[in-house]
Design an enzyme around this catalytic site. Structure first.
Site, PDB file in Angstrom:
ATOM      1  N   HIS A 168      64.775   2.551 -32.048  1.00  0.00           N
ATOM      2  CA  HIS A 168      63.621   1.702 -31.737  1.00  0.00           C
ATOM      3  C   HIS A 168      62.321   2.359 -32.175  1.00  0.00           C
ATOM      4  CE1 HIS A 168      62.299   4.170 -28.279  1.00  0.00           C
ATOM      5  NE2 HIS A 168      63.582   4.305 -27.989  1.00  0.00           N
ATOM      6  N   CYS A 184      67.866   7.958 -26.890  1.00  0.00           N
ATOM      7  CA  CYS A 184      67.667   6.996 -27.976  1.00  0.00           C
ATOM      8  C   CYS A 184      67.062   7.681 -29.198  1.00  0.00           C
ATOM      9  CB  CYS A 184      66.764   5.860 -27.526  1.00  0.00           C
ATOM     10  SG  CYS A 184      67.511   4.776 -26.287  1.00  0.00           S
TER      11      CYS A 184
END
Length: 215
Positions: A168, A184
């Site tokens: 992301h 992440c």
């Protein structure tokens, strides 16, 4: 110049990310850590993407095409946690290489997955584990410049189930090249927009550490 006034709320919200930064590097721990980091906007909908001043970053994390001789098929994504690089493999023994931020020690994930879905300016909700660690986390955050998932997100799935790990964007550009998140893979917003346009749902993703992505 884009200042905190234009990125209102980002400083207060960014550390609450699903892949939150444990601590800002000392070099950016100023009264306004956004000061000097942005040089304009890239048009986008429903929000424009703040563009980072690349002179503030190590050149090795700049998006570039490099030689690539790995075994992964063209169209695959390969994340090297140790190098802090993400590769989008192409058909001519090259790859587009992007600088990334990765999970801090003890939080890095490795393995194979697929892009289960894609999100444009996604909303964010913390996991139960994160709420257990930080009960004051907001239970939901709408899309926007202050959202820790940034302009785009690729949701990683295994066997049809969401792993809760994402590739992301980030509103903390100084974290690129650092081992700072809760697992992440974070990219500059302008870079994740570029990658998002190149990969369909179903794309294979290989996340490796110590040269291996098999656990």
């Amino acid at each position: 110049m884009i200042t905190r006034r234009l990125l209102i709320g980002a400083l207060a919200i960014a550390p609450l990310a699903a892949c939150q930064t444990a601590q800002q590097p000392q070099s950016v721990a100023a009264a306004d850590p956004y000061e000097g980091w942005y040089v304009g906007f890239m048009p986008d909908q429903p929000h424009n993407v703040p563009l980072v001043d690349r002179r503030k970053m190590d050149a090795k994390y700049a998006r570039q095409t490099v030689a690539y001789n790995g075994p992964e098929k063209p169209g695959s994504i390969v994340v090297d946690i140790d190098e802090r690089h993400l590769y989008f493999v192409q058909a001519d023994n090259t790859a587009i290489r992007y600088g990334v931020g990765v999970g801090k020690q003890g939080f890095s994930w490795r393995g194979t997955a697929t892009v289960g879905r894609k999100g444009v300016w996604p909303a964010w909700s913390p996991t139960k584990t994160m709420v257990g660690i930080k009960p004051d986390l907001p239970r939901h955050m709408e899309a926007g410049i202050d959202n820790p998932l940034g302009a785009r997100a690729l949701y990683l799935h295994q066997n049809g189930a969401d792993t809760l790990f994402r590739i992301h964007g980030t509103n903390e550009p100084w974290s690129i090249g650092e081992q700072v998140s809760s697992g992440c893979v974070r990219m500059l917003n302008e870079d994740v927009v570029d990658l998002y346009e190149r990969v369909p749902v179903g794309t294979m993703v290989y996340v490796k550490r110590n040269g291996r992505y098999r656990v």
